[in-house]
Each structure stands twice: as C-alpha cells, then as structure tokens.
Design a protein around this motif. Sequence first.
Motif, PDB file in Angstrom:
ATOM      1  N   SER A  46       0.828  -1.217   0.000  1.00  0.00           N
ATOM      2  CA  SER A  46       0.000   0.000   0.000  1.00  0.00           C
ATOM      3  C   SER A  46       0.861   1.265   0.000  1.00  0.00           C
ATOM      4  CB  SER A  46      -0.946  -0.003   1.198  1.00  0.00           C
ATOM      5  OG  SER A  46      -0.213  -0.073   2.408  1.00  0.00           O
ATOM      6  N   ASP A  47       2.038   1.200   0.633  1.00  0.00           N
ATOM      7  CA  ASP A  47       2.950   2.351   0.629  1.00  0.00           C
ATOM      8  C   ASP A  47       3.452   2.635  -0.787  1.00  0.00           C
ATOM      9  OD1 ASP A  47       2.762   2.589   3.418  1.00  0.00           O
ATOM     10  OD2 ASP A  47       4.463   1.218   3.716  1.00  0.00           O
ATOM     11  N   TYR A  48       3.832   1.579  -1.505  1.00  0.00           N
ATOM     12  CA  TYR A  48       4.310   1.759  -2.882  1.00  0.00           C
ATOM     13  C   TYR A  48       3.193   2.263  -3.790  1.00  0.00           C
ATOM     14  CZ  TYR A  48       8.662  -0.646  -1.769  1.00  0.00           C
ATOM     15  OH  TYR A  48       9.872  -0.990  -1.229  1.00  0.00           O
ATOM     16  N   GLU A  49       1.975   1.790  -3.559  1.00  0.00           N
ATOM     17  CA  GLU A  49       0.845   2.192  -4.407  1.00  0.00           C
ATOM     18  C   GLU A  49       0.497   3.670  -4.259  1.00  0.00           C
ATOM     19  OE1 GLU A  49      -1.427  -2.129  -4.628  1.00  0.00           O
ATOM     20  OE2 GLU A  49      -2.002  -0.703  -3.065  1.00  0.00           O
ATOM     21  N   THR A  50       0.806   4.257  -3.100  1.00  0.00           N
ATOM     22  CA  THR A  50       0.473   5.664  -2.859  1.00  0.00           C
ATOM     23  C   THR A  50       1.707   6.569  -2.805  1.00  0.00           C
ATOM     24  OG1 THR A  50       0.494   5.300  -0.464  1.00  0.00           O
ATOM     25  CG2 THR A  50      -1.626   5.066  -1.599  1.00  0.00           C
ATOM     26  N   MET A  51       2.888   5.998  -2.988  1.00  0.00           N
ATOM     27  CA  MET A  51       4.137   6.760  -2.894  1.00  0.00           C
ATOM     28  C   MET A  51       4.221   7.781  -4.027  1.00  0.00           C
ATOM     29  SD  MET A  51       7.988   5.167  -2.658  1.00  0.00           S
ATOM     30  CE  MET A  51       7.662   4.307  -1.131  1.00  0.00           C
ATOM     31  N   PRO A  52       4.556   9.037  -3.699  1.00  0.00           N
ATOM     32  CA  PRO A  52       4.712  10.057  -4.750  1.00  0.00           C
ATOM     33  C   PRO A  52       5.867   9.691  -5.694  1.00  0.00           C
ATOM     34  CG  PRO A  52       4.901  11.033  -2.543  1.00  0.00           C
ATOM     35  CD  PRO A  52       4.799   9.572  -2.367  1.00  0.00           C
ATOM     36  N   ALA A  53       5.778  10.142  -6.918  1.00  0.00           N
ATOM     37  CA  ALA A  53       6.777   9.810  -7.938  1.00  0.00           C
ATOM     38  C   ALA A  53       8.184  10.200  -7.518  1.00  0.00           C
ATOM     39  CB  ALA A  53       6.410  10.478  -9.262  1.00  0.00           C
ATOM     40  N   TRP A  54       8.342  11.365  -6.907  1.00  0.00           N
ATOM     41  CA  TRP A  54       9.674  11.833  -6.515  1.00  0.00           C
ATOM     42  C   TRP A  54      10.296  10.920  -5.458  1.00  0.00           C
ATOM     43  CZ3 TRP A  54      10.812  12.932  -1.511  1.00  0.00           C
ATOM     44  CH2 TRP A  54       9.750  13.181  -0.634  1.00  0.00           C
ATOM     45  N   LYS A  55       9.476  10.446  -4.529  1.00  0.00           N
ATOM     46  CA  LYS A  55       9.986   9.571  -3.465  1.00  0.00           C
ATOM     47  C   LYS A  55      10.360   8.208  -4.033  1.00  0.00           C
ATOM     48  CE  LYS A  55       8.963   8.165   1.251  1.00  0.00           C
ATOM     49  NZ  LYS A  55       7.971   8.231   2.336  1.00  0.00           N
ATOM     50  N   LEU A  56       9.570   7.724  -4.966  1.00  0.00           N
ATOM     51  CA  LEU A  56       9.838   6.455  -5.626  1.00  0.00           C
ATOM     52  C   LEU A  56      11.149   6.526  -6.410  1.00  0.00           C
ATOM     53  CD1 LEU A  56       8.648   3.644  -6.193  1.00  0.00           C
ATOM     54  CD2 LEU A  56       7.484   4.645  -8.150  1.00  0.00           C
ATOM     55  N   GLU A  57      11.357   7.631  -7.130  1.00  0.00           N
ATOM     56  CA  GLU A  57      12.597   7.817  -7.881  1.00  0.00           C
ATOM     57  C   GLU A  57      13.805   7.896  -6.950  1.00  0.00           C
ATOM     58  OE1 GLU A  57      12.301  11.058 -10.642  1.00  0.00           O
ATOM     59  OE2 GLU A  57      10.637  10.130 -11.707  1.00  0.00           O
ATOM     60  N   CYS A  58      13.652   8.584  -5.831  1.00  0.00           N
ATOM     61  CA  CYS A  58      14.750   8.666  -4.855  1.00  0.00           C
ATOM     62  C   CYS A  58      15.092   7.289  -4.304  1.00  0.00           C
ATOM     63  CB  CYS A  58      14.374   9.595  -3.707  1.00  0.00           C
ATOM     64  SG  CYS A  58      14.406  11.335  -4.133  1.00  0.00           S
ATOM     65  N   LEU A  59      14.091   6.484  -4.031  1.00  0.00           N
ATOM     66  CA  LEU A  59      14.315   5.139  -3.513  1.00  0.00           C
ATOM     67  C   LEU A  59      15.068   4.282  -4.524  1.00  0.00           C
ATOM     68  CD1 LEU A  59      13.683   3.020  -1.264  1.00  0.00           C
ATOM     69  CD2 LEU A  59      11.648   2.460  -2.585  1.00  0.00           C
ATOM     70  N   LEU A  60      14.641   4.317  -5.773  1.00  0.00           N
ATOM     71  CA  LEU A  60      15.308   3.535  -6.811  1.00  0.00           C
ATOM     72  C   LEU A  60      16.745   4.016  -7.012  1.00  0.00           C
ATOM     73  CD1 LEU A  60      12.399   3.182  -9.405  1.00  0.00           C
ATOM     74  CD2 LEU A  60      13.274   1.433  -7.855  1.00  0.00           C
ATOM     75  N   LYS A  61      16.957   5.327  -7.015  1.00  0.00           N
ATOM     76  CA  LYS A  61      18.312   5.880  -7.161  1.00  0.00           C
ATOM     77  C   LYS A  61      19.207   5.436  -6.008  1.00  0.00           C
ATOM     78  CE  LYS A  61      17.704  10.158  -9.716  1.00  0.00           C
ATOM     79  NZ  LYS A  61      17.772  11.623  -9.644  1.00  0.00           N
ATOM     80  N   GLU A  62      18.661   5.460  -4.803  1.00  0.00           N
ATOM     81  CA  GLU A  62      19.442   5.112  -3.618  1.00  0.00           C
ATOM     82  C   GLU A  62      19.982   3.686  -3.703  1.00  0.00           C
ATOM     83  OE1 GLU A  62      18.990   5.258   1.240  1.00  0.00           O
ATOM     84  OE2 GLU A  62      17.230   5.526  -0.007  1.00  0.00           O
ATOM     85  N   TYR A  63      19.224   2.795  -4.322  1.00  0.00           N
ATOM     86  CA  TYR A  63      19.647   1.408  -4.452  1.00  0.00           C
ATOM     87  C   TYR A  63      20.307   1.117  -5.794  1.00  0.00           C
ATOM     88  CZ  TYR A  63      17.622   0.259  -0.025  1.00  0.00           C
ATOM     89  OH  TYR A  63      17.374   0.202   1.317  1.00  0.00           O
TER      90      TYR A  63
END
Length: 89
Positions: A46-63
Amino acid sequence: MSGTACSNNACAVPGMRPNGYYHQESKRDKCSCFQMPLHYPRFKKSDYETMPAWKLECLLKEYGLPIVGDVDQNRKFAMGAFLWPSEKE
C-alpha cells in the motif's frame, strides 16, 4: 545513504590489493563508488501504491536501480524488487 556511480568499470582504488581486499591508508583514499544502503526498504504494498513519484525515484536511485518509463512502471518495478512474494498479493 547513497553513493555515486563510478565513471569507469574498474574503479581504481588506492590500496586495493590483487586479491580484492581493501586496505584503507587514509580517509582521502576512500572509493566514491556506489555502496548498497545498510537497510532494506520497509514499505508495504500500500505504501508503494500511494508513494509520490519523486519519493519512488529517490528510492530507486538510492539502491542503484534504473528509473525507466512512467511512474506506474517504476512503481511495479519497485514492488517487484523490494516486496517478498507473500507481500505482493
């Protein structure tokens, strides 16, 4: 906690021995290559489904994961990469 990617494939590190072990001689000899963050993300589906695009991009970049396509594709990719099979349902 994130690093930067190396511009070359070898990542020459002062103090690196042929057997792959690293001997750090001083703080300025540190490698600036990507380093995996210490913690695995603890988000629910549910967190991923509602996560804002910018936060999702930051998460992917971090890993060090690719950010390709639109936000829905990145969202599905992140859920596939970080959720256990039992959490995907």
